[in-house]
Structures are given as C-alpha cells and as structure tokens.
Design a protein around this motif. Sequence first.
Motif, PDB file in Angstrom:
ATOM      1  N   HIS A 301       0.811  -1.214   0.000  1.00  0.00           N
ATOM      2  CA  HIS A 301       0.000   0.000   0.000  1.00  0.00           C
ATOM      3  C   HIS A 301       0.845   1.265   0.000  1.00  0.00           C
ATOM      4  CE1 HIS A 301       0.914  -1.116   4.107  1.00  0.00           C
ATOM      5  NE2 HIS A 301       0.540   0.064   4.562  1.00  0.00           N
ATOM      6  N   ARG A 302       2.162   1.100  -0.060  1.00  0.00           N
ATOM      7  CA  ARG A 302       3.047   2.257  -0.059  1.00  0.00           C
ATOM      8  C   ARG A 302       3.665   2.511  -1.429  1.00  0.00           C
ATOM      9  NH1 ARG A 302       3.659   0.217   5.374  1.00  0.00           N
ATOM     10  NH2 ARG A 302       3.401   1.951   6.831  1.00  0.00           N
ATOM     11  N   ILE A 303       3.353   1.666  -2.396  1.00  0.00           N
ATOM     12  CA  ILE A 303       3.868   1.836  -3.752  1.00  0.00           C
ATOM     13  C   ILE A 303       2.747   2.386  -4.630  1.00  0.00           C
ATOM     14  CG2 ILE A 303       4.929   0.709  -5.730  1.00  0.00           C
ATOM     15  CD1 ILE A 303       5.954  -1.451  -3.859  1.00  0.00           C
ATOM     16  N   ILE A 304       3.022   3.498  -5.309  1.00  0.00           N
ATOM     17  CA  ILE A 304       2.031   4.115  -6.182  1.00  0.00           C
ATOM     18  C   ILE A 304       2.413   3.814  -7.623  1.00  0.00           C
ATOM     19  CG2 ILE A 304       0.938   6.280  -6.883  1.00  0.00           C
ATOM     20  CD1 ILE A 304       1.604   7.377  -4.132  1.00  0.00           C
ATOM     21  N   PRO A 305       1.568   3.100  -8.345  1.00  0.00           N
ATOM     22  CA  PRO A 305       1.904   2.768  -9.738  1.00  0.00           C
ATOM     23  C   PRO A 305       1.846   3.992 -10.641  1.00  0.00           C
ATOM     24  CG  PRO A 305      -0.333   2.051  -9.234  1.00  0.00           C
ATOM     25  CD  PRO A 305       0.260   2.553  -7.942  1.00  0.00           C
ATOM     26  N   SER A 306       2.592   3.944 -11.712  1.00  0.00           N
ATOM     27  CA  SER A 306       2.606   5.042 -12.678  1.00  0.00           C
ATOM     28  C   SER A 306       1.471   4.864 -13.683  1.00  0.00           C
ATOM     29  CB  SER A 306       3.950   5.071 -13.414  1.00  0.00           C
ATOM     30  OG  SER A 306       4.093   3.892 -14.200  1.00  0.00           O
ATOM     31  N   TYR A 307       1.256   5.898 -14.495  1.00  0.00           N
ATOM     32  CA  TYR A 307       0.249   5.804 -15.549  1.00  0.00           C
ATOM     33  C   TYR A 307       0.636   4.722 -16.569  1.00  0.00           C
ATOM     34  CZ  TYR A 307      -1.897  10.075 -13.791  1.00  0.00           C
ATOM     35  OH  TYR A 307      -2.531  11.002 -12.996  1.00  0.00           O
ATOM     36  N   GLU A 308       1.941   4.541 -16.753  1.00  0.00           N
ATOM     37  CA  GLU A 308       2.399   3.519 -17.694  1.00  0.00           C
ATOM     38  C   GLU A 308       2.035   2.128 -17.196  1.00  0.00           C
ATOM     39  OE1 GLU A 308       6.364   2.626 -20.418  1.00  0.00           O
ATOM     40  OE2 GLU A 308       6.332   4.268 -18.968  1.00  0.00           O
ATOM     41  N   ALA A 309       2.094   1.919 -15.879  1.00  0.00           N
ATOM     42  CA  ALA A 309       1.700   0.627 -15.321  1.00  0.00           C
ATOM     43  C   ALA A 309       0.215   0.379 -15.548  1.00  0.00           C
ATOM     44  CB  ALA A 309       2.027   0.585 -13.831  1.00  0.00           C
ATOM     45  N   LEU A 310      -0.591   1.414 -15.381  1.00  0.00           N
ATOM     46  CA  LEU A 310      -2.027   1.276 -15.620  1.00  0.00           C
ATOM     47  C   LEU A 310      -2.311   1.015 -17.097  1.00  0.00           C
ATOM     48  CD1 LEU A 310      -3.289   4.211 -13.348  1.00  0.00           C
ATOM     49  CD2 LEU A 310      -3.213   1.774 -12.789  1.00  0.00           C
TER      50      LEU A 310
END
Length: 350
Positions: A301-310
């Motif tokens: 819950h502390r890692i924020i994915p990037s738009y590229e991951a989405l």
Amino acid sequence: MSEAQKPLLEPQAVMEAAAKLRTLLLEVKKVIVGQDLMLERMLVALLARGHVLIEGVPGLAKTLAIKTLAEAIGASFKRIQFTPDLVPADLLGTRIYNPKEATFEVELGPIFANLILADEINRAPAKIQSALLEAMQERQVTIGHQTYRLPDPFLVLATQNPIESEGTYFLPEAQVDRFMFKVWLDYPAFYEEMTVVERVSSKFEPVEVVLSGDELRELQAMADRVHVHPAVTEYAVRLTRATRDPGEVGLAQLKKYISYGGSPRASVNLILGAKALAIVRGREYALPEDVRDLAPEVLRHRIIPSYEALADEVRLEEVLQKIIAATPLPKVHLGDPYREARPSVESPSA
C-alpha cells in the motif's frame, strides 16, 4: 539504551510468550475458519503497536475476526461504521454546554477504546480521515483546546470493500501510510467454506479471555527487546529502497511502472514487525526471513503505480514480488546469543 546494551531475552520466556499467543490464536479460531495470514498479521500488529488495513469482498469475516480478537484479549472494543455523512465529532467526541453549570463538558467519542474497528473506512470523507491521523500516529485526540491520551494498547483495524465505488473515497496517502499492514483476503478453500457453513448454521463456541491487558503490554515490551542484527536492518532498508528504484536490485526495467515507492516508515515497520513476528514464532532474535515474510503486507500500500503501469495493465503485486525475489537475503550467523560478542553476518555472495 543502545542495541548492544539491551539485556538479551531469555529463550524460555520467549517460548512461554509464543505459547500464550498460540492459545490466543486457537481461541480466535473457535469462530474464524482459515484466514491464517490475516490472524497472524493481527497478532504481529498488536505486539508492534501498529494498525492494519484489511481489504476483501464482503462476507469473508473481516469484522467478525476483529471483534473475536478483542473478546479474546479482554480489551475494550468499539465498532465505527463509516458513512459519507460522518463528522469528526461522531468519532472523537465533542464539547457539550451544561446550562446548569454554565460550562462546557467534553463527551469522549467511540475512538476511546483499545481496539477500534473502522468498518468500510473508505466511505468516510476527508474530514474523518484527517481526524484519524492524529489518533493513529500520536495516539491522542485534541478536542477544543484539550488533548486526551488514547487507551493503551490502541489499535485501529480498518476494513474496505474493493469492488464497490458508490459512496466511497480514496484514502489519502498520508492516511494509508499510517497502517503498518495492508492484508488482502481471498475466498476460503472448499473445506474451509464447508466448516464456515456448519458453524454458522449451529452456534459459535463462546470466546474466553485468554490474555489480559497487562499481559499484552508485557508481550509488547518483550517485542521491543528482540535482537535485530544490523544485516537484518540493512536488508529491510534495501527492500524499501528497491521499491523506489528497482534498478538497485537489477530490475531497472520496472522503474517506469512506479511513481513513488515506500517511505522510511516502511523500513521502520519492516523491523518493528519482524521483531514482533519473532516473538510469535518463539525466537528472541529477528531473522531476514521475518522481514521477507512481512514485506508484501508492509509495502503493497506504499507503492504508487505510474500511468504507464495502468496503461500496460501491470499488476502492482507482481512488481512487488519481483522486487522481493531480486533482493538478496543476507546470511546471518547467530552463534550463541549469550556471548558478549554480537552475531556476525556472512556476505550475501558467500
């Protein structure tokens, strides 16, 4: 007092503590079927004075597990059902005017309990989330000009439903970061579900108090004294840093999928959790394996994915598992814990 000056725990005392925790776990399992990972993480959070965020679809006994644990430790327990129209006074308390005395009196809210079940926490608006921050981090509440200490122990166990978006709010990152663990629950296995149906269709066994508040505080103090080798701390820091820059563990191709990684609070929680887990497992010292086992719940819950991951439909859990697998596990030689010299560590390449 430095780590080297702390008196070492007696192995016999640690084994007795682990036996008490197993008894507590068995008492909870009179009601709860399966969900071993969740129950173990709840015990670890109790010892490490952390908070737990539990996510799963409805009907997986999230609420029942928390309530049963509170009954088994004889702690005061309050359930707060979060809704969009909740205001901070409903949670913390408020000042009430007494016309007879012409003074204001403070009515403390339901947060003044040992175990708080924040049910469907993602239904609460920003005002409630901000009100929780002081309680979770500082273990105190400010009402008017007065500050009130919360009970000891104090633990927030929050649940949220991942499949419903109507009337829900994303938890702010500052709020999510206050949770030591985020536990994901899956559906039970076939025979576990059979047992659930049989128990619900009959009657649950009464849960007995098997651990008092004083005993719990003793176990927390014992967890504080668990020995942590510098190599274990280094491993925890390397894991957290790898979530910010996977290139440090040879996974530079994953960096584009991560906007932000774990903060130093993640490294701290890995070590605090490892010390508590060592007590649960009957050891007076923490191992790198303790850190590795807790890493998914501490870091996810502390890692924020990037738009590229989405855009590429990359699952964050897969990225995290690759980082954990790529971070070398140190080889710690424990030796005799009663020798004056502290344990040594072999090089990971050895």
